[in-house]
Design a protein around this motif. Sequence first.
Motif, PDB file in Angstrom:
ATOM      1  N   LYS A  70      27.957  64.259  14.622  1.00 14.03           N
ATOM      2  CA  LYS A  70      27.726  65.618  15.131  1.00 14.03           C
ATOM      3  C   LYS A  70      26.102  65.998  14.790  1.00 14.03           C
ATOM      4  N   ILE A  78      23.631  69.248  13.947  1.00 11.48           N
ATOM      5  CA  ILE A  78      23.653  70.239  12.929  1.00 11.48           C
ATOM      6  C   ILE A  78      22.757  71.478  13.199  1.00 11.48           C
ATOM      7  N   ARG A 134      28.197  72.682  12.942  1.00 11.83           N
ATOM      8  CA  ARG A 134      28.235  71.130  13.472  1.00 11.83           C
ATOM      9  C   ARG A 134      28.971  71.238  14.908  1.00 11.83           C
ATOM     10  N   ALA A 152      26.229  64.732   9.151  1.00 11.99           N
ATOM     11  CA  ALA A 152      25.048  64.460   9.913  1.00 11.99           C
ATOM     12  C   ALA A 152      24.458  63.468   8.686  1.00 11.99           C
TER      13      ALA A 152
END
Length: 356
Positions: free
Chosen positions: A159, A161, A237, A307
Motif C-alpha cells: 500500500k 502511505i 494507507r 509500506a
Amino acid sequence: MDLIPEAIGLLSIPSTADRPDELHRALEYVLDLVGPGFTVERFESNGKPSALVYEGPRRRHFPVILNAHLDVVPATPDQFVPRLEGDRLYARGAQDMKVAGLVEALVFREVRGPFALQLVTDEEVGGRDGTRHQLQQGVSADFVVIGEQSGLRLVTESKGIFNADLHAIGRAGHSAYQWNADNALLPVMRSVEKVLARYPVPTEEAWRTTVNVAKIETSNTALNQVPADATAFLDIRYPPKDTDFDGRTEAEIADYLQTFCDPGVTVSVYHLDPPHKADPGSRQVRLIEQAVRNQGYDPSILRKHGAADGRFYYQRGIDAVIFGVGGQGLHGPDEYVDVTTIDPYYQALREFLQSV
C-alpha cells in the motif's frame, strides 16, 4: 548453515533511530561479515548512515540489488538479549529484518557477480535517508530484492502511505460560559467521524484504504477552559487501485479530504508515498518462484498492508519484491524468526542470483 551466532551478535545491537552510534555499529557489523575484496560506498543523510557494496570499480547501475535495513523499532532492554527456544530465535529485529539481512550479506559474499548489497539504517522511520537518498545519488537497478519478512513467499504489491492533519482554531473561554467561546475540538472530531464513515476501521483483513487516528491534541490544559485549537493526526494507507488517492498530489488529496471537514477545519497532507507494485510475471519473479519451489516451499504471491522501501524503486519504474524469512511478532514483545526458514531462504536466494 549455522548463522545463529552471527544473528545473535547483530540482534544484540539496539540500532534504533535515536541511537546513531548503534546504527553505525550495526552497519559495520554486517560490512565486517561481508569481508574484504569489495567496493564499499558509504552514504549519510540526516545522520543516518548507509552503504552500497559491490565488486569492481565504482558504478551506479546493477542487474540486482539486495536491500536490507538494519534499524529496528524501540524495545525493552530484554528484547536485545536474543534467546533461542526450539526453532524460534526471539529478539527485536529477528523477523524485521536483521536475520534476512545477514543472509543477503552472506549470499552476496559467496555468489560473486555484478550485484549490489544495499544496507540502510532508517527504514523504520521512513527510508528517506537510506534507500531514497541512495537513489537520489544515482543508484539504480533492473530488479531489487528487499529482505523484509514474507515466509519465503513473494510480495509484489503493497500500500501507499501518507499522513494528514485536520486542524481548527476556535476561541478560548470559560467552560461554564460556552456560548462566549468556540470549542476547536468539536469540528475536528466531527470531521474525523466523517472520514471514518467513508473509510471505516476494518474488523478483519481487507485490501482497502485504512485510516488510523493516531492522536487528537490541543494546547489546552485546563478542564474548565474551552480549547482554542485542536489537531487530529491521521495515518492513511491505500492500495494501488484506490482512485481517491492513487496518482494524486498532496494538494489534491488535501482538497479531497477537505470535503469531509466542518467549516473552519483545514487539512495538511505530507509524507506522501505511492503504492508499490511489481510485475508478478517478470523473469526475475519467475526465477525466485522456481528457486523457492526447489526448497519445497510455496512461492505464492502476497500483498502487504505495510509500506517498505520498495516504494522508492517503484517511483522510478524499477521492480522490487519483498522476499524474506519466516517468523511472527514484528514490532511486538515476542518477535521471533523461524530458524527452520533460514537455510531454505539462503539456498533460494543463492539459486536466484546464480540463475540471473
